[in-house]
Design a protein around this motif. Structure first.
Motif, PDB file in Angstrom:
ATOM      1  N   ARG A  13       0.794  -1.194   0.092  1.00  0.00           N
ATOM      2  CA  ARG A  13       0.052  -0.073  -0.128  1.00  0.00           C
ATOM      3  C   ARG A  13       0.858   1.393  -0.070  1.00  0.00           C
ATOM      4  O   ARG A  13       0.301   2.400   0.513  1.00  0.00           O
ATOM      5  CB  ARG A  13      -0.975  -0.183   1.263  1.00  0.00           C
ATOM      6  N   SER A  14       2.141   1.020  -0.704  1.00  0.00           N
ATOM      7  CA  SER A  14       3.037   2.385  -0.316  1.00  0.00           C
ATOM      8  C   SER A  14       2.359   3.537  -1.266  1.00  0.00           C
ATOM      9  O   SER A  14       2.690   4.713  -0.812  1.00  0.00           O
ATOM     10  CB  SER A  14       4.523   1.627  -0.594  1.00  0.00           C
ATOM     11  N   ASP A  15       1.767   3.224  -2.147  1.00  0.00           N
ATOM     12  CA  ASP A  15       1.695   4.430  -3.326  1.00  0.00           C
ATOM     13  C   ASP A  15       0.560   5.045  -2.315  1.00  0.00           C
ATOM     14  O   ASP A  15       0.388   6.432  -2.285  1.00  0.00           O
ATOM     15  CB  ASP A  15       0.933   3.871  -4.549  1.00  0.00           C
ATOM     16  N   GLU A  16      -0.492   4.396  -1.789  1.00  0.00           N
ATOM     17  CA  GLU A  16      -1.564   4.956  -1.185  1.00  0.00           C
ATOM     18  C   GLU A  16      -1.109   5.898  -0.038  1.00  0.00           C
ATOM     19  O   GLU A  16      -1.423   6.903   0.422  1.00  0.00           O
ATOM     20  CB  GLU A  16      -2.510   4.021  -0.568  1.00  0.00           C
TER      21      GLU A  16
ATOM     22  N   THR B 288      -9.911   6.321   8.483  1.00  0.00           N
ATOM     23  CA  THR B 288     -10.118   7.245   7.405  1.00  0.00           C
ATOM     24  C   THR B 288     -11.132   8.284   7.560  1.00  0.00           C
ATOM     25  O   THR B 288     -11.005   9.327   6.927  1.00  0.00           O
ATOM     26  CB  THR B 288     -10.724   6.221   6.133  1.00  0.00           C
TER      27      THR B 288
ATOM     28  N   ARG C 277      -1.130  13.291  -6.145  1.00  0.00           N
ATOM     29  CA  ARG C 277      -0.998  11.819  -5.682  1.00  0.00           C
ATOM     30  C   ARG C 277       0.265  11.411  -6.371  1.00  0.00           C
ATOM     31  O   ARG C 277       0.952  10.350  -5.616  1.00  0.00           O
ATOM     32  CB  ARG C 277      -2.297  11.078  -6.253  1.00  0.00           C
TER      33      ARG C 277
ATOM     34  N   ILE D 144       3.541   9.608  -4.564  1.00  0.00           N
ATOM     35  CA  ILE D 144       3.942   8.156  -4.931  1.00  0.00           C
ATOM     36  C   ILE D 144       5.470   8.133  -5.127  1.00  0.00           C
ATOM     37  O   ILE D 144       6.223   7.292  -4.803  1.00  0.00           O
ATOM     38  CB  ILE D 144       3.331   7.530  -6.173  1.00  0.00           C
TER      39      ILE D 144
ATOM     40  N   ALA E 297       0.422   9.168  -1.413  1.00  0.00           N
ATOM     41  CA  ALA E 297      -0.405  10.087  -1.799  1.00  0.00           C
ATOM     42  C   ALA E 297      -1.258  10.607  -0.784  1.00  0.00           C
ATOM     43  O   ALA E 297      -1.555  11.939  -0.832  1.00  0.00           O
ATOM     44  CB  ALA E 297      -1.494   9.519  -2.983  1.00  0.00           C
ATOM     45  N   GLU E 298      -1.423   9.859   0.148  1.00  0.00           N
ATOM     46  CA  GLU E 298      -2.244  10.441   1.520  1.00  0.00           C
ATOM     47  C   GLU E 298      -1.532  11.249   2.335  1.00  0.00           C
ATOM     48  O   GLU E 298      -1.936  12.518   2.581  1.00  0.00           O
ATOM     49  CB  GLU E 298      -2.681   9.101   2.103  1.00  0.00           C
TER      50      GLU E 298
ATOM     51  N   ASN F  19      -6.806  15.653  -3.821  1.00  0.00           N
ATOM     52  CA  ASN F  19      -6.991  14.300  -4.372  1.00  0.00           C
ATOM     53  C   ASN F  19      -6.639  14.302  -5.932  1.00  0.00           C
ATOM     54  O   ASN F  19      -7.037  13.311  -6.869  1.00  0.00           O
ATOM     55  CB  ASN F  19      -8.541  13.868  -4.234  1.00  0.00           C
TER      56      ASN F  19
ATOM     57  N   MET G  86      -3.786   3.842   8.881  1.00  0.00           N
ATOM     58  CA  MET G  86      -4.003   2.741   7.954  1.00  0.00           C
ATOM     59  C   MET G  86      -3.508   1.308   8.727  1.00  0.00           C
ATOM     60  O   MET G  86      -4.108   0.376   8.229  1.00  0.00           O
ATOM     61  CB  MET G  86      -3.030   3.042   6.808  1.00  0.00           C
TER      62      MET G  86
END
Lengths: 143, 147
Positions: free
Chosen positions: A21-24, B121, A58, A62, A27-28, A53, A114
């Motif tokens: 989930r590294s991209d998420e 979230t 995003r 990443i 981005a977050e 967003n 997360m």
């Protein structure tokens, strides 16, 4: 302040565990950086779309997280391993190092959000130390 | 004076409504003592802080975590004048407890992280921004009476 052998293992294991989930995460974290600390937007004035967003934010999140993972792989010699990235930040991007701390905090918040169960205080301290040392390595070529 | 939008007030109230002060207080304070061990200097009379497990199971730390959260609730209930609401607390932290004001930021960062874990979230970037602003005002008010 340096990472003990045990802490290096903690950091490597944790980042391996969350790598899918590294991209998420990236981005977050970047979205939160610009929303919670709007002064950081000054570095992205050249982007047409600065919405949290939106695609540029995003995509860049990443990229940044990719850098963090590169640092994990070079955890035994951050200053040496991140030389190119340091030169980039020092001579081209010229990001004030105070922002590294702010982004680190945002990354920690996202990890906590997360991975609430996994992000124990013991893992938190190791990751916090790692991010601080990463920031130091990034600032290596600044002056 | 600090200006709060309706959204900010709503976000901060909503966050507090979801908090069990005992649970969050204990988690926040123990995390601070583990992640920033130098903060343990203020808790010499609190018994065993020898390692993370000891800290997380320490009843005096847990009790004090609740005290801290109740203190934050006072700011929540007086959002239009946090500075004066905290005048006495600021004097206490400065004159009696001798706490370096930098530590307030460390504890507030840990609180944010504990709340993020709790809310997942639903702790949106906008919620985080509102809460960060609230914590900045609190931290500033706590440091106001230092001289």
């Amino acid at each position: 302040m340096s990472l003990s052998a045990k802490e290096k293992v903690i950091v490597k294991d944790f980042f391996a565990k969350v790598s899918s989930r590294s991209d998420e995460i990236g981005a977050e974290a970047l979205a939160r950086l610009i929303v919670v600390y709007p002064q950081t937007k000054s570095y992205f004035a050249h982007w047409k779309d600065l919405s949290p967003n939106g695609a540029p934010v995003r995509k860049h999140g990443i990229t940044v997280m990719g850098g963090v993972y590169e640092a994990v792989s070079k955890i035994d010699d951050l200053a040496g391993g991140l030389l190119t990235l340091s030169e980039l930040h020092a001579f081209m991007l010229r990001v004030d190092p105070v922002n590294f701390k702010i982004l680190s905090h945002c990354i920690l918040v996202v990890l906590s959000m997360m991975f609430a169960e996994e992000f124990t205080p013991q893992i938190h301290v190791a990751v916090d130390k790692f991010l601080a040392l990463l920031a130091l390595a990034l600032a290596e070529k600044y002056r | 004076m600090v200006e709060w939008t309706d959204e900010e007030r709503a976000a901060i109230s909503d966050i507090f409504s979801k908090l069990d002060y005992d649970e969050v207080g204990q988690k926040c304070l123990s995390r601070c003592l583990i992640v920033y061990p130098w903060t343990q200097r203020y808790f010499g009379a609190f018994g065993n802080l020898y390692n993370a497990e000891a800290i997380m199971n320490n009843p005096l730390i847990a009790k004090h975590g609740t005290t801290v959260l109740r203190g934050l609730e006072r700011a929540l209930n007086n959002m239009d004048d946090i500075k004066n609401t905290y005048a006495e607390l600021s004097v206490l932290h400065s004159e009696k407890l001798h706490v370096d004001p930098d530590n307030f930021k460390l504890l507030s960062d840990c609180l944010t992280i504990v709340i993020a874990a709790k809310m997942g979230t639903t702790f949106t970037p906008e919620y985080q921004a509102s809460f960060q602003k609230f914590l900045s005002v609190v931290v500033s008010a706590l440091g106001k009476q230092y001289h």
